[in-house]
Motif scaffolding. Structure first.
Motif, PDB file in Angstrom:
ATOM      1  N   UNK A 248      -4.674  28.910 -32.758  1.00 48.45           N
ATOM      2  CA  UNK A 248      -6.122  28.718 -32.725  1.00 48.45           C
ATOM      3  C   UNK A 248      -6.843  29.848 -33.470  1.00 48.45           C
ATOM      4  N   UNK A 249      -6.343  31.079 -33.346  1.00 46.89           N
ATOM      5  CA  UNK A 249      -6.931  32.189 -34.099  1.00 46.89           C
ATOM      6  C   UNK A 249      -6.815  31.950 -35.595  1.00 46.89           C
ATOM      7  N   UNK A 250      -5.657  31.469 -36.032  1.00 38.41           N
ATOM      8  CA  UNK A 250      -5.453  31.195 -37.457  1.00 38.41           C
ATOM      9  C   UNK A 250      -6.419  30.118 -37.943  1.00 38.41           C
ATOM     10  N   UNK A 251      -6.676  29.117 -37.112  1.00 37.49           N
ATOM     11  CA  UNK A 251      -7.620  28.064 -37.484  1.00 37.49           C
ATOM     12  C   UNK A 251      -9.019  28.642 -37.689  1.00 37.49           C
ATOM     13  N   UNK A 252      -9.449  29.498 -36.765  1.00 39.97           N
ATOM     14  CA  UNK A 252     -10.762  30.142 -36.899  1.00 39.97           C
ATOM     15  C   UNK A 252     -10.784  31.010 -38.159  1.00 39.97           C
ATOM     16  N   UNK A 253      -9.726  31.780 -38.365  1.00 44.43           N
ATOM     17  CA  UNK A 253      -9.658  32.660 -39.539  1.00 44.43           C
ATOM     18  C   UNK A 253      -9.694  31.856 -40.835  1.00 44.43           C
ATOM     19  N   UNK A 254      -8.973  30.749 -40.878  1.00 41.59           N
ATOM     20  CA  UNK A 254      -8.968  29.912 -42.083  1.00 41.59           C
ATOM     21  C   UNK A 254     -10.362  29.373 -42.379  1.00 41.59           C
ATOM     22  N   UNK A 255     -11.089  28.988 -41.345  1.00 44.95           N
ATOM     23  CA  UNK A 255     -12.463  28.506 -41.519  1.00 44.95           C
ATOM     24  C   UNK A 255     -13.339  29.604 -42.117  1.00 44.95           C
ATOM     25  N   UNK A 256     -13.181  30.818 -41.598  1.00 43.88           N
ATOM     26  CA  UNK A 256     -13.958  31.957 -42.096  1.00 43.88           C
ATOM     27  C   UNK A 256     -13.593  32.260 -43.544  1.00 43.88           C
ATOM     28  N   UNK A 257     -12.308  32.292 -43.837  1.00 43.75           N
ATOM     29  CA  UNK A 257     -11.858  32.608 -45.203  1.00 43.75           C
ATOM     30  C   UNK A 257     -12.285  31.530 -46.197  1.00 43.75           C
ATOM     31  N   UNK A 258     -12.229  30.270 -45.772  1.00 40.17           N
ATOM     32  CA  UNK A 258     -12.627  29.164 -46.653  1.00 40.17           C
ATOM     33  C   UNK A 258     -14.094  29.272 -47.053  1.00 40.17           C
ATOM     34  N   UNK A 259     -14.879  29.896 -46.186  1.00 36.33           N
ATOM     35  CA  UNK A 259     -16.305  30.095 -46.471  1.00 36.33           C
ATOM     36  C   UNK A 259     -16.560  31.410 -47.206  1.00 36.33           C
ATOM     37  N   UNK A 260     -15.482  32.120 -47.576  1.00 33.72           N
ATOM     38  CA  UNK A 260     -15.623  33.361 -48.327  1.00 33.72           C
ATOM     39  C   UNK A 260     -15.643  34.624 -47.487  1.00 33.72           C
ATOM     40  N   UNK A 261     -15.388  34.494 -46.183  1.00 36.29           N
ATOM     41  CA  UNK A 261     -15.419  35.648 -45.292  1.00 36.29           C
ATOM     42  C   UNK A 261     -14.073  36.336 -45.167  1.00 36.29           C
ATOM     43  N   UNK A 262     -14.075  37.430 -44.439  1.00 30.66           N
ATOM     44  CA  UNK A 262     -12.875  38.228 -44.194  1.00 30.66           C
ATOM     45  C   UNK A 262     -12.526  38.168 -42.711  1.00 30.66           C
ATOM     46  N   UNK A 263     -11.305  37.714 -42.413  1.00 32.08           N
ATOM     47  CA  UNK A 263     -10.859  37.610 -41.019  1.00 32.08           C
ATOM     48  C   UNK A 263      -9.406  38.049 -40.908  1.00 32.08           C
ATOM     49  N   UNK A 264      -9.131  38.832 -39.871  1.00 32.97           N
ATOM     50  CA  UNK A 264      -7.778  39.316 -39.598  1.00 32.97           C
ATOM     51  C   UNK A 264      -7.402  38.903 -38.178  1.00 32.97           C
ATOM     52  N   UNK A 265      -6.207  38.358 -38.022  1.00 32.89           N
ATOM     53  CA  UNK A 265      -5.764  37.773 -36.758  1.00 32.89           C
ATOM     54  C   UNK A 265      -4.774  38.693 -36.052  1.00 32.89           C
ATOM     55  N   UNK A 266      -5.012  38.931 -34.763  1.00 35.92           N
ATOM     56  CA  UNK A 266      -4.128  39.735 -33.929  1.00 35.92           C
ATOM     57  C   UNK A 266      -3.970  39.053 -32.578  1.00 35.92           C
ATOM     58  N   UNK A 267      -2.957  38.183 -32.432  1.00 39.29           N
ATOM     59  CA  UNK A 267      -2.741  37.536 -31.135  1.00 39.29           C
ATOM     60  C   UNK A 267      -2.307  38.570 -30.097  1.00 39.29           C
ATOM     61  N   UNK A 268      -2.902  38.510 -28.924  1.00 39.92           N
ATOM     62  CA  UNK A 268      -2.535  39.433 -27.836  1.00 39.92           C
ATOM     63  C   UNK A 268      -3.119  38.933 -26.528  1.00 39.92           C
ATOM     64  N   UNK A 269      -2.391  39.186 -25.455  1.00 39.36           N
ATOM     65  CA  UNK A 269      -2.888  38.908 -24.108  1.00 39.36           C
ATOM     66  C   UNK A 269      -3.473  40.209 -23.581  1.00 39.36           C
ATOM     67  N   UNK A 270      -4.780  40.321 -23.576  1.00 37.07           N
ATOM     68  CA  UNK A 270      -5.439  41.586 -23.255  1.00 37.07           C
ATOM     69  C   UNK A 270      -5.378  41.954 -21.777  1.00 37.07           C
ATOM     70  N   UNK A 271      -4.815  41.090 -20.956  1.00 35.99           N
ATOM     71  CA  UNK A 271      -4.616  41.440 -19.550  1.00 35.99           C
ATOM     72  C   UNK A 271      -3.337  42.269 -19.364  1.00 35.99           C
ATOM     73  N   UNK A 272      -2.488  42.289 -20.392  1.00 35.04           N
ATOM     74  CA  UNK A 272      -1.207  43.004 -20.360  1.00 35.04           C
ATOM     75  C   UNK A 272      -1.377  44.359 -21.054  1.00 35.04           C
ATOM     76  N   UNK A 273      -1.304  45.466 -20.294  1.00 32.29           N
ATOM     77  CA  UNK A 273      -1.517  46.789 -20.902  1.00 32.29           C
ATOM     78  C   UNK A 273      -0.576  47.094 -22.078  1.00 32.29           C
ATOM     79  N   UNK A 274       0.662  46.656 -21.990  1.00 33.70           N
ATOM     80  CA  UNK A 274       1.599  46.898 -23.092  1.00 33.70           C
ATOM     81  C   UNK A 274       1.179  46.122 -24.339  1.00 33.70           C
ATOM     82  N   UNK A 275       0.678  44.915 -24.147  1.00 31.42           N
ATOM     83  CA  UNK A 275       0.203  44.120 -25.284  1.00 31.42           C
ATOM     84  C   UNK A 275      -1.027  44.764 -25.914  1.00 31.42           C
ATOM     85  N   UNK A 276      -1.892  45.336 -25.086  1.00 28.00           N
ATOM     86  CA  UNK A 276      -3.079  46.031 -25.603  1.00 28.00           C
ATOM     87  C   UNK A 276      -2.655  47.225 -26.447  1.00 28.00           C
TER      88      UNK A 276
END
Length: 76
Positions: A41-69
């Motif tokens: 889903x993040x990649x889909x949002x990023x692709x939409x942004x990039x297709x419109x000429x924007x800059x988007x970087x994707x970092x999947x993470x579960x922010x409830x997990x301290x190690x993932x953070x």
């Protein structure tokens, strides 16, 4: 607040308000860093942004997990 050429980190960016905010910020010239659990889903949002000429970087993470953070902060 200056949005153009700023870097904005957005959590929950894979859908809903987070995705809408990411797209709006990118339209205003921000570089957006997208975080959420759902990588596809993040990649889909990023692709939409990039297709419109924007800059988007994707970092999947579960922010409830301290190690993932820690891991995503190190990657960013």
């Amino acid at each position: 607040m200056q949005i153009r050429e700023s870097t904005i980190l957005i959590t929950g960016a894979s859908s809903g308000i987070g995705a809408a905010f990411a797209q709006a910020a990118a339209r205003m010239g921000a570089r957006v860093v997208l975080l959420a659990r759902n990588a596809a889903a993040l990649e889909t949002v990023a692709e939409t942004i990039r297709a419109a000429g924007g800059s988007a970087h994707v970092f999947p993470a579960d922010l409830i997990d301290p190690a993932a953070v820690d891991a995503v902060v190190a990657r960013i």
